[in-house]
Write a protein that holds these residues in place. Structure first.
Motif, mmCIF file in Angstrom:
data_model
loop_
_atom_site.group_PDB
_atom_site.id
_atom_site.type_symbol
_atom_site.label_atom_id
_atom_site.label_comp_id
_atom_site.label_asym_id
_atom_site.label_seq_id
_atom_site.Cartn_x
_atom_site.Cartn_y
_atom_site.Cartn_z
ATOM 1 N N LYS A 162 -35.816 5.604 -31.536
ATOM 2 C CA LYS A 162 -36.632 6.370 -32.398
ATOM 3 C C LYS A 162 -36.203 7.441 -33.229
ATOM 4 O O LYS A 162 -36.323 7.616 -34.366
ATOM 5 C CB LYS A 162 -37.919 6.675 -31.701
ATOM 6 N N GLN A 163 -35.016 8.211 -32.397
ATOM 7 C CA GLN A 163 -34.527 9.256 -33.240
ATOM 8 C C GLN A 163 -33.733 8.763 -34.283
ATOM 9 O O GLN A 163 -33.564 9.615 -35.269
ATOM 10 C CB GLN A 163 -33.674 10.173 -31.953
ATOM 11 N N THR B 198 -30.187 -0.958 -43.464
ATOM 12 C CA THR B 198 -29.945 -0.225 -42.235
ATOM 13 C C THR B 198 -31.379 0.038 -41.520
ATOM 14 O O THR B 198 -31.706 -0.077 -40.301
ATOM 15 C CB THR B 198 -29.046 0.901 -42.031
ATOM 16 N N ARG B 199 -32.388 0.568 -42.383
ATOM 17 C CA ARG B 199 -33.642 0.891 -41.606
ATOM 18 C C ARG B 199 -34.453 -0.471 -41.448
ATOM 19 O O ARG B 199 -35.034 -0.557 -40.309
ATOM 20 C CB ARG B 199 -34.430 1.682 -42.856
ATOM 21 N N VAL B 200 -34.096 -1.325 -42.204
ATOM 22 C CA VAL B 200 -34.726 -2.690 -41.896
ATOM 23 C C VAL B 200 -34.368 -3.152 -40.439
ATOM 24 O O VAL B 200 -35.202 -3.673 -39.603
ATOM 25 C CB VAL B 200 -34.465 -3.749 -42.789
ATOM 26 N N SER B 201 -32.941 -2.974 -40.398
ATOM 27 C CA SER B 201 -32.524 -3.506 -38.987
ATOM 28 C C SER B 201 -32.867 -2.683 -37.722
ATOM 29 O O SER B 201 -33.151 -3.198 -36.603
ATOM 30 C CB SER B 201 -30.870 -3.478 -39.109
ATOM 31 N N LEU B 202 -32.887 -1.437 -38.178
ATOM 32 C CA LEU B 202 -33.499 -0.325 -36.952
ATOM 33 C C LEU B 202 -34.942 -0.703 -36.520
ATOM 34 O O LEU B 202 -35.380 -0.572 -35.328
ATOM 35 C CB LEU B 202 -33.258 0.856 -37.295
ATOM 36 N N LEU B 203 -35.736 -1.033 -37.557
ATOM 37 C CA LEU B 203 -37.197 -1.294 -37.319
ATOM 38 C C LEU B 203 -37.469 -2.287 -36.674
ATOM 39 O O LEU B 203 -38.389 -2.682 -35.701
ATOM 40 C CB LEU B 203 -37.796 -1.226 -38.644
#
Length: 829
Positions: free
Chosen positions: A36-37, A48-53
């Motif tokens: 989450k951090q 990158t944000r897509v992968s993290l989500l």
């Protein structure tokens, strides 16, 4: 700082509580917080944000934070669409698969992700999801329903239909597990409607299977035919071979193991094979072949069992780099034995010994003793057979084999029966029977055991016990409907083979239609000639009556006589042409029936030719590298294939020869013929001939052949033509009645042979509408027919009557209106 006892105890208990709370979570809170951090710190809306989500979404699922996880996966998808990132769509479907945890929806979204990765050449983003142990979405409960209903409403309001459908599937499963069947059924229907709207057919079709299950198990009220019709209609909207192959396989599996409807299962499996063979070879096709081979074994259809086992071996070699074929070679060995190809069976035994003797020494020793023992039994060397079979029986028991011992015991019992040692035979038959009592679902063993016990007790004079086991034997046959199933399954196979030869059949039908039109024209010509003849006769009477001059009357009479003779000659010529047309129509029916039979050996010739060509290529490679031993092995394989090509070529040649014999003019030469074989051959050809013209046609066939019939001298082509005509007529009338009947009517044709003193009687019985009394006396008259114009010449029964009469026999008819008709051929021995 001092900590007193109470404080220490409190800290200890809190630690235990926290520990237990964390044990119930599949993902540690620290891992959540860390991810989450990272998302909060990454401000860019990029790949990158897509992968993290997506990673975050899956962790949420595993800790039962379903709404949060689905929202994260949705957000990731929206970002991917905005930045046109196809890899994000792959990860989205993998996240939905993770949410489902398993089952067909899991597989579906996994396959969608794989498909996109291949089409877009983005294999680096395709990482199949493995859910952690303990994540079980397939176990439904009321708690799960209460938890997901608010989630469902949330995504319904957002208009997220795909997510809504998946949530509904899990809720629907929970309704089923908590026995809320009506709610389960309604939610399935609603989910199907969503998938139809989305154009996603595969999941919709899968859900129809669950709806059928609810209806067939009487858990809800509804019309099963409507559901089945909707399913078939939905299937007709797609041409995607991969979807159709998978769906038909699933339908076949459902029918085989849930409904126990083997005919339906085979029909679906054949459709799956049809579409699977259009694709690159996969494990799905292998699974279908496996199912089919098991069915054909249970039905005792060994030639078809052999065909599919050989397909399995070839396919495994094609799709697996180093296939383990131990069990397949074993099955191939028994297939060859059961179709009387013992040399081929021994070839498979040699292959097993060569490749698997190190790991399966004992199993192979038992297998060899069993095979050679059964061969000796077939050769009536019963004492030698008992010696080998007893060794294999003891070996299987020592290995704790759960399948072979009862059948070994039956073979040993058979040998003792032939030797007249009923005491020993009873011992082994009882072993097999007791084995069946431990495994009551093994109906094959039950059939064998009860039939042998009935035979043994009968021979020992214990009639009461013999009757008891004979009754069990017949009851098992009736319950399992083995023979009916076998007949239905072979009808499906024949239908499939005919479909693959559709162009040939259409050509035959077109040719036959032309012949029928010619017959129609010729019939009108005959009527015209007959009318002209009548006119001539009237003129003669008038002339004779009114002309008193004898010379003129004689001259005119002579002239008219000449004209009448010419007319009669034309009539005879036309009749000869009509008879030949009838024979050609008969040939058309025969050819349509033969079309499916000739296809099978031709397929074998083509397949073995291709394999041999590949083997010769391999042999050249081995000779190039100097591996003489491997080259010799390959040469042996090629020799075996060439022998098989020759065998199937001879089979095709014999079929063509039979067709030519039927079509050529009658030589008048009689020969010794087995009536049972001839009758059975023309029964099958008549049936397939009608099926070729009308694929909706179906009828049950019963045969009662007198095994004591001796061969008699007849012209086989002529009697065959009679049989073909009578049987074709029988199928025609039952099919006509079936199409006009609204109540439950089962078309049935019975073929029976019996010896009566100095005659052989062949009877063909149908359960059609019968022949009305007022036309019964006309049916053998030339050109009389009850069929519509263009469907019959009216010469079939007339010619049949003449052929039987020329053989010194009789053709009789017995009929009852509304009940059916029996035509009886009586031939002298």
């Amino acid at each position: 700082m001092k900590i007193n006892f109470k404080t220490s105890l409190l800290i200890f208990l809190i630690g235990i509580f926290i520990g237990h709370s964390q044990d119930n979570l599949l993902v540690a809170p620290a891992e959540f917080d860390s991810l989450k951090q990272r998302i909060d710190n990454h401000k860019e809306f990029d790949e990158t944000r897509v992968s993290l989500l997506n990673e975050y979404a899956r962790l949420c699922f595993y800790n039962k934070e379903f709404k949060t996880g689905l929202m994260a996966s949705r957000d990731a998808r929206l970002i991917s669409e905005k930045i046109d990132f196809k890899g994000g769509l792959i990860m989205y479907h993998l996240s939905l698969a993770a949410f489902m945890g398993g089952g067909r929806s899991y597989q579906y979204h996994n396959q969608l992700a794989e498909k996109i990765s291949i089409e877009e050449d983005l294999s680096e983003y395709y990482q199949p999801v493995t859910t952690p142990e303990g994540y079980e979405m397939n176990k439904g409960s009321q708690e799960r329903i209460d938890q997901l209903l608010p989630v469902l409403e949330y995504f319904k309001e957002l208009g997220e239909q795909e997510i809504q459908a998946l949530v509904q599937i899990i809720i629907s499963d929970s309704y089923y597990d908590t026995e809320q069947y009506e709610a389960n059924y309604k939610m399935l229907q609603n989910t199907i409607d969503i998938y139809k709207e989305l154009g996603e057919l595969f999941p919709a079709i899968n859900l129809y299977g669950w709806m059928r299950h609810l209806l067939e198990t009487d858990k809800v009220d509804g019309d099963l035919q409507i559901i089945h019709g909707d399913l078939m209609k939905l299937l007709s909207t797609t041409t995607d071979a991969k979807i159709l192959a998978n769906v038909y396989y699933q339908l076949g599996t459902y029918e085989q193991f849930t409904n126990k409807n083997i005919s339906n299962a085979v029909e679906y499996y054949l459709m799956s094979v049809k579409y699977s063979e259009q694709l690159e070879p996969t494990s799905l096709l292998l699974d279908v072949y496996e199912r089919m081979s098991v069915i054909y074994q249970d039905l005792g259809l060994w030639p078809k069992r052999t065909e599919y086992i050989l397909k399995i071996i070839a396919l495994k070699k094609e799709i697996e780099s180093d296939p383990d074929l131990f069990h397949e070679y074993q099955r191939a060995l028994w297939c060859m034995y059961n179709i009387n190809r013992n040399d081929d069976a021994r070839a498979y035994m040699d292959t097993l010994q060569t490749h698997y003797s190190n790991n399966f020494k004992n199993e192979l020793e038992n297998l060899n003793n069993t095979f050679e023992g059964q061969v000796l039994k077939d050769e009536e060397q019963y004492e030698k057979a008992i010696s080998l079979l007893t060794k294999s029986y003891d070996g299987y028991v020592a290995q704790n084999n759960q399948y072979a011992p009862p059948f070994e015991a039956i073979h040993i019992a058979d040998c003792y029966i032939k030797l007249g040692d009923y005491k020993s035979a009873l011992k082994y038959a009882m072993i097999s029977h007791e084995w069946h009592l431990k495994k009551p679902n093994d109906f094959r063993n039950a059939i064998e055991a009860n039939s042998r016990l009935a035979e043994i007790y009968g021979a020992m004079g214990k009639t009461q016990k013999a009757y008891k086991h004979l009754s069990k034997y017949h009851n098992i046959l009736k319950e399992q409907e083995v023979y009916n199933e076998a007949s239905s399954v072979m009808e499906l196979e024949v239908s499939t083979l005919l479909e693959t030869s559709q162009e040939q059949i259409n050509a035959l039908e077109k040719e036959q239609f032309i012949k029928e039109q010619e017959n129609k024209t010729q019939r009108l010509w005959i009527f015209s000639i007959a009318g002209a003849l009548l006119s001539v006769v009237i003129i003669l009477l008038i002339v004779y009556r009114n002309n008193k001059q004898k010379q003129k009357a004689n001259t005119l009479l002579k002239k008219q006589k000449t004209e009448i003779q010419e007319t009669l000659d034309q009539l005879k010529t036309t009749q000869t042409q009509l008879i030949q047309s009838e024979k050609m129509a008969s040939l058309g029916e025969l050819t349509a029936g033969i079309a499916h039979e000739i296809q099978n050996p031709l397929n074998f010739v083509n397949n073995f030719s291709e394999v041999s060509n590949e083997l010769l290529g391999e042999m050249k490679e081995e000779l190039t590298v100097g591996d003489k031993e491997e080259a010799i092995n390959i040469a042996n394989d090629v020799i075996q294939n060439l022998e098989k090509i020759s065998y199937h070529g001879d089979r095709a040649s014999s079929i063509v020869k039979g067709m030519l014999d039927h079509s050529r003019a009658n030589s008048g030469m009689k020969e010794l013929v087995d009536i049972n074989i001839l009758a059975d051959e023309y029964l099958r050809l008549a049936y397939h001939g009608l099926r070729a013209k009308d694929k909706s046609f179906n009828a049950a066939m019963e045969t009662e052949y007198d095994a004591s019939l001796e061969k008699i001298k007849i012209v086989p082509q002529e009697i065959g033509r009679v049989l073909l005509n009578l049987i074709s007529n029988a199928f025609y009338v039952v099919n006509k009645k079936h199409k006009s009947q609204k109540e439950n009517y089962q078309p049935m044709v019975n073929l029976r042979t019996v010896k009566d003193k100095n005659n052989i009687t062949i009877s063909v019985t149908d359960n059609g509408d019968g022949i009305p009394n007022h036309i019964k006396d006309k049916i053998f008259q030339p050109f009389f027919t009850t069929k519509p114009t263009g469907e019959g010449t009216g010469l079939g029964l007339s010619l049949s009557y003449d052929i039987v009469k020329a053989h010194g026999g009789k053709l009789n008819v017995d009929t009852k209106e509304g009940k059916g008709t029996t035509f009886t051929i009586v031939l002298p021995v």
